[in-house]
Design a protein around this motif. Structure first.
Motif, PDB file in Angstrom:
ATOM      1  N   UNK A 514     -10.470  10.480 -30.392  1.00  0.00           N
ATOM      2  CA  UNK A 514     -10.687   9.018 -31.003  1.00  0.00           C
ATOM      3  C   UNK A 514     -12.062   8.676 -31.617  1.00  0.00           C
ATOM      4  N   UNK A 515     -11.974   7.445 -32.354  1.00  0.00           N
ATOM      5  CA  UNK A 515     -13.223   7.048 -32.871  1.00  0.00           C
ATOM      6  C   UNK A 515     -12.954   5.718 -33.672  1.00  0.00           C
ATOM      7  N   UNK A 516     -14.055   4.877 -33.888  1.00  0.00           N
ATOM      8  CA  UNK A 516     -13.866   3.643 -34.674  1.00  0.00           C
ATOM      9  C   UNK A 516     -15.326   2.918 -34.639  1.00  0.00           C
ATOM     10  N   UNK A 517     -15.041   1.903 -35.459  1.00  0.00           N
ATOM     11  CA  UNK A 517     -16.338   0.879 -35.566  1.00  0.00           C
ATOM     12  C   UNK A 517     -15.903  -0.734 -35.664  1.00  0.00           C
ATOM     13  N   UNK A 559     -20.035   1.660 -32.476  1.00  0.00           N
ATOM     14  CA  UNK A 559     -19.318   2.846 -33.196  1.00  0.00           C
ATOM     15  C   UNK A 559     -19.013   3.811 -31.997  1.00  0.00           C
ATOM     16  N   UNK A 560     -17.888   4.272 -31.796  1.00  0.00           N
ATOM     17  CA  UNK A 560     -17.462   5.179 -30.763  1.00  0.00           C
ATOM     18  C   UNK A 560     -16.923   6.412 -31.146  1.00  0.00           C
ATOM     19  N   UNK A 561     -17.054   7.492 -30.706  1.00  0.00           N
ATOM     20  CA  UNK A 561     -16.401   8.795 -30.807  1.00  0.00           C
ATOM     21  C   UNK A 561     -16.009   9.434 -29.606  1.00  0.00           C
ATOM     22  N   UNK A 562     -15.016  10.046 -29.320  1.00  0.00           N
ATOM     23  CA  UNK A 562     -14.858  10.626 -27.968  1.00  0.00           C
ATOM     24  C   UNK A 562     -13.656  11.581 -27.942  1.00  0.00           C
ATOM     25  N   UNK A 563     -13.409  11.886 -26.460  1.00  0.00           N
ATOM     26  CA  UNK A 563     -12.149  12.562 -26.446  1.00  0.00           C
ATOM     27  C   UNK A 563     -11.710  12.182 -24.980  1.00  0.00           C
ATOM     28  N   UNK A 571      -4.244  11.600 -13.940  1.00  0.00           N
ATOM     29  CA  UNK A 571      -5.669  11.841 -13.664  1.00  0.00           C
ATOM     30  C   UNK A 571      -6.355  11.913 -15.231  1.00  0.00           C
ATOM     31  N   UNK A 572      -7.105  11.013 -15.429  1.00  0.00           N
ATOM     32  CA  UNK A 572      -7.572  11.078 -16.926  1.00  0.00           C
ATOM     33  C   UNK A 572      -9.083  11.132 -16.843  1.00  0.00           C
ATOM     34  N   UNK A 573      -9.698  12.026 -17.701  1.00  0.00           N
ATOM     35  CA  UNK A 573     -11.230  12.428 -17.936  1.00  0.00           C
ATOM     36  C   UNK A 573     -11.436  11.775 -19.318  1.00  0.00           C
ATOM     37  N   UNK A 574     -12.456  11.185 -19.481  1.00  0.00           N
ATOM     38  CA  UNK A 574     -13.014  10.576 -20.681  1.00  0.00           C
ATOM     39  C   UNK A 574     -14.341  10.768 -21.084  1.00  0.00           C
ATOM     40  N   UNK A 575     -14.700  11.244 -22.013  1.00  0.00           N
ATOM     41  CA  UNK A 575     -15.979  11.430 -22.652  1.00  0.00           C
ATOM     42  C   UNK A 575     -16.318  10.701 -23.833  1.00  0.00           C
ATOM     43  N   UNK A 576     -17.139   9.823 -23.959  1.00  0.00           N
ATOM     44  CA  UNK A 576     -17.320   8.854 -24.926  1.00  0.00           C
ATOM     45  C   UNK A 576     -18.804   8.845 -25.583  1.00  0.00           C
ATOM     46  N   UNK A 577     -19.112   8.914 -26.879  1.00  0.00           N
ATOM     47  CA  UNK A 577     -20.219   8.887 -27.340  1.00  0.00           C
ATOM     48  C   UNK A 577     -20.501   7.488 -28.260  1.00  0.00           C
ATOM     49  N   UNK A 578     -21.357   6.454 -27.962  1.00  0.00           N
ATOM     50  CA  UNK A 578     -21.480   5.118 -28.460  1.00  0.00           C
ATOM     51  C   UNK A 578     -22.661   4.679 -29.136  1.00  0.00           C
TER      52      UNK A 578
END
Length: 830
Positions: A514-517, A559-563, A571-578
């Motif tokens: 995913x990603x967005x602004x 702004x973000x991008x990640x998976x 059980x959900x694992x999320x990594x996000x760069x912002x």
């Protein structure tokens, strides 16, 4: 409830096909209703009992000429039938003088002492058993489930209504309920055939769907899952049975003698087993109880048959009637296994008998029990593809083989009728209106416009705000989705926007990128646990009305991008760069901070923050149930499962111009609790800390609430930024008694009001190095003495509104401290 809104927009009509039907009311000589009287067709085994108001309905496929009415203490009465359908009968029963000395009064309170029915009930408790399969190490069985929605209570005026012009053919598929006596028209049917595996040693169970077929709302897994959640699995031996987020007291409960009257009515052989028949009914009105009867075996003290009908006075919204039947079979002379479970609920906006409504029905049949065949844990943990094309497209011969109960002629015709109905323009229009109200989006080809409820807003920075957005929508199982919005503020004369996209790469593991602004005005600090949701927006940012000045707003460019990935179920694992920039959105609010080098102030003050961040989050929600298998799923049992979250964030200095390096650790635990017959408790605990010196925009403001809405997980009597912390621990408790107190007050009883109490508390700290960075117009204060507040509320006002009266517990000397406030919230609930 939003699905019920959709269904209620298309209520239709009926006629009658059974051979013999009778309905009416039974009264005594004084005009008082005779509850739980026997009604039976002469020379048959087909009968029923009157309800607590003396009303009855009985039908048969056969033709009968006489119906018999009997009750202990009254003379048996035979009435000849002159037509096949005899409705609105008024049967007057005369008291029998010879039997008066032995009469057991069903309508009054029965004794808890020297009552053979209660003696039998105690035997049931002593020999209480869980579901029969729990008696074995492992088990397997076949399960067939039929879900159905029907429109009921149709009159000639509705049939002739212009609303249904061009849809008259639907009236060809009408039937009559043998429970309520109301005519109904099926509008949705779903059939499912499954294989269930369980291991009591491993405490594991797995249901493998073999086939699924539905009509009405094409392949609508959300609606199917919604209905399944309404009729969640239950065990009649439990003390409380949970339906519609309410805990009903079971007639087999150990506390049953405090809320039910019990009468031993009969005894007879059923399947060569001697059984007792016990009638039960509520001791008081307005409680979540049932009325009905059950047959219990005289040696194992296990239930053979039971029926339950919710008390008419029960404090339930939108539900006019609830009826349950369960049947059990005997294995090896001792173990009773469930073979049939039937659940009917009558949904309506009004409780009047003549009002139109919607039936929701579930019929579940069980067969081919096999025991003690072990399977290893890998079998239960293995993820199954949530969508298999063959499972949803089985041929007719599969259903002929796997249906444990044949479809009626009316149900068979429904498949064809509903396929035709979907081509009618008027029906499409009605469906689109309902879909818009339910989802908040208006569908245009493959694009949804909305949410329609967020078009208008207001805040101090933007003044009047207009927002228009939308999303791609080809179907509920889209593998990718793009959504966005544009907004304009008339006061600041600025355009804002947001856009985001997500793509599901693998269905089994739910690997999603995913990603967005977004460039917008935001009330930061409206929640403790951080969120990098690009399109997320708090109500505080644009509430039309607020307490005091709502001017502590920031302009954000995020702004973000990640998976994220779901390696194990729920059980959900999320990594996000912002990356975000922040600056004040009003002249009266400052987020200024001092520039420090080696702990020494350089003399420079900055008004804009730039920050890059990496965040790793873990979410575990055991018991969560979802529908759909696309990039977005719908949670169908929201607020009904515990949730655990843990997050670690790392601030990157000098990366993309990032201003600060820090570490942030946060955790959240929320849990709903059904507390027996005294209501439902919601609890949330949040903790967190920030390691490293950071300015106001990266700290944790304690979430205040200056709106007039009751917002859970916020502090109603705090202003925004009244407290700021870098380390915190908070507790939120909210309990809804469900009307248990008000139901005992005569003048309030009929209003169906519900009592709500809440308590909120938080402890916080802030370091000196963070205070030293502050150059804003916010004076840092942390709640080191534990800030707390409490509230009492009256819910279910007009069935859609709750009013809360909020009281501040301490820090009463703070400038402009709000000691008391009134907030409210709208919402649909059962």
């Amino acid at each position: 409830m939003k699905h019920l809104i959709l269904l209620s927009l298309i209520i239709l009509s009926a006629s009658v096909f059974s051979q013999t039907k009778v309905s009416g009311v039974i009264k005594d000589g004084t005009g008082y209703p005779v509850s739980f009287a026997n009604v039976i067709f002469k020379d048959s085994q087909e009968g029923t009992i009157s309800d607590e108001n003396g009303r009855f309905y009985l039908e048969s496929d056969k033709t009968y000429k006489t119906v018999i009415f009997s009750f202990i203490g009254y003379t048996t009465k035979d009435i000849e039938l002159t037509t096949r359908s005899t409705y609105n009968m008024e049967v007057v029963m005369e008291e029998s003088a010879d039997a008066l000395a032995e009469v057991v009064v069903y309508s009054g309170k029965t004794s808890k002492k020297n009552n053979p029915a209660i003696d039998i009930l105690r035997k049931i408790w002593e020999n209480r058993r869980e579901n029969g399969v729990k008696k074995f190490k492992q088990y397997q069985y076949d399960k067939y489930e039929k879900l159905e929605f029907d429109l009921n209570t149709i009159d000639s005026g509705l049939i002739k209504s212009k609303v249904f012009k061009g849809m008259e053919f639907v009236f060809d598929q009408v039937d009559t309920s043998n429970v309520t006596g109301k005519t109904y028209l099926p509008i949705f049917i779903n059939e499912a055939s499954s294989k269930v595996y369980g291991d009591n040693l491993l405490n594991e169970e797995k249901e493998v769907l073999q086939g699924n077929k539905n009509s009405g709302f094409d392949n609508n897994q959300t609606l199917i899952a919604f209905v399944k959640d309404l009729y969640n699995e239950y065990d009649v031996y439990d003390n409380y049975l949970k339906f519609f987020d309410k805990a009903f007291t079971s007639p087999l409960s150990r506390t049953g003698i405090d809320v039910y009257n019990y009468v031993l009515r009969d005894s007879a052989y059923i399947d060569n087993k001697w059984c007792y028949n016990i009638v039960y009914y509520p001791r008081r009105k307005n409680e979540l109880t049932f009325k009905g009867s059950f047959w219990v075996n005289d040696t194992t003290w296990a239930i053979k048959e039971i029926n339950l009908q919710a008390s008419k006075s029960a404090n339930l919204n939108w539900v006019r009637d609830v009826y349950i039947e369960q049947e059990f079979d005997v294995l090896n002379d001792s173990t009773f296994l469930i073979t049939r479970d039937y659940f009917l609920s009558d949904f309506s906006f009004r409780k009047k008998e003549a009002a139109q409504g919607v039936y929701g029905k579930r019929s579940t049949l069980y067969n081919n029990y096999v025991f003690d065949i072990p399977k290893d844990r890998k079998f239960y943990n293995k993820q199954v593809d949530p969508y298999n094309y063959e499972v949803y497209n089985r041929p007719d011969d599969f259903w002929d083989k796997n249906r444990m109960e044949k479809l009626s002629n009316d149900e068979k015709g429904v498949y064809k009728m509903l396929d035709t109905l979907k081509t009618v323009g008027r029906f499409k229009a009605l469906y689109n209106i309902g879909a818009t109200l339910a989802s908040g989006y208006y569908e245009v080809e493959n694009f949804d416009i909305g949410p329609v409820f967020s078009i208008f807003g207001f805040n101090e920075a933007e003044g009047l705000r207009i927002r228009l957005g939308g999303r791609t929508y080809f179907g509920q199982n889209d593998p990718w989705r793009i959504e966005g919005f544009g907004a304009y503020g008339f006061k600041d004369d600025r355009f804002k926007y947001g856009i985001s996209g997500k793509w599901l790469l693998d269905r089994k593991s739910r690997l999603t990128v995913f990603g967005g602004n977004r460039r917008d005005v935001e009330q930061t600090g409206s929640s403790l646990t951080n969120s990098n949701d690009v399109l997320g927006r708090s109500l505080a940012s644009s509430s039309l009305l607020s307490v005091g000045a709502n001017d502590r707003l920031s302009r954000i460019n995020l702004s973000t991008i990640g998976f994220d990935i779901e390696p194990w179920k729920n059980f959900v694992l999320r990594l996000t760069g912002s990356y975000r920039t922040l600056k004040s959105a009003t002249e009266t609010f400052s987020i200024d901070y001092k520039v420090m080098e080696d702990g020494v102030f350089t003399g420079e003050v900055k008004s804009e923050l730039k920050q890059a961040e990496i965040q790793l989050g873990f979410l575990y929600a055991p018991g969560r149930r979802t529908s759909g298998y696309g990039v977005e799923q719908t949670v169908i049992n929201s607020g009904d499962f515990p949730s655990f979250y843990a997050g670690y964030s790392y601030g990157l200095k000098d990366v993309l111009g990032g201003d600060f390096e820090y570490k942030k650790i946060q955790a959240l635990y929320s849990q709903p609790w059904n507390i027996g017959g005294i209501g439902r408790l919601f609890s949330t605990v949040e903790v967190g800390t920030t390691i490293g010196a950071v300015p106001l925009s990266l700290l944790n403001p304690i979430p205040g609430n200056q709106t007039y809405f009751s917002l859970y997980n916020s502090f109603t009597q705090l202003d925004y930024y009244e407290f700021v912390s870098d380390t915190y621990a908070s507790l939120h408790l909210e309990h809804n008694f469900g009307g248990r107190i008000f139901s005992r007050i005569p003048l309030l009883r009929k209003l169906d009001l519900r009592e709500v109490v809440a308590f909120r508390a938080i402890y916080g700290e802030i370091s000196q190095e963070n205070k030293d960075l502050n150059a804003s117009n916010i004076v840092y204060q942390a709640p080191e003495d534990i800030y707390w507040e409490w509230s009492v509320g009256v819910g279910n006002i007009f069935r859609v509104f709750r009013l809360d009266f909020n009281f501040r517990g301490n820090y009463l000397d703070n400038p402009d401290a709000r000691k008391f406030g009134v907030t409210g919230v709208f919402g649909f609930s059962f």
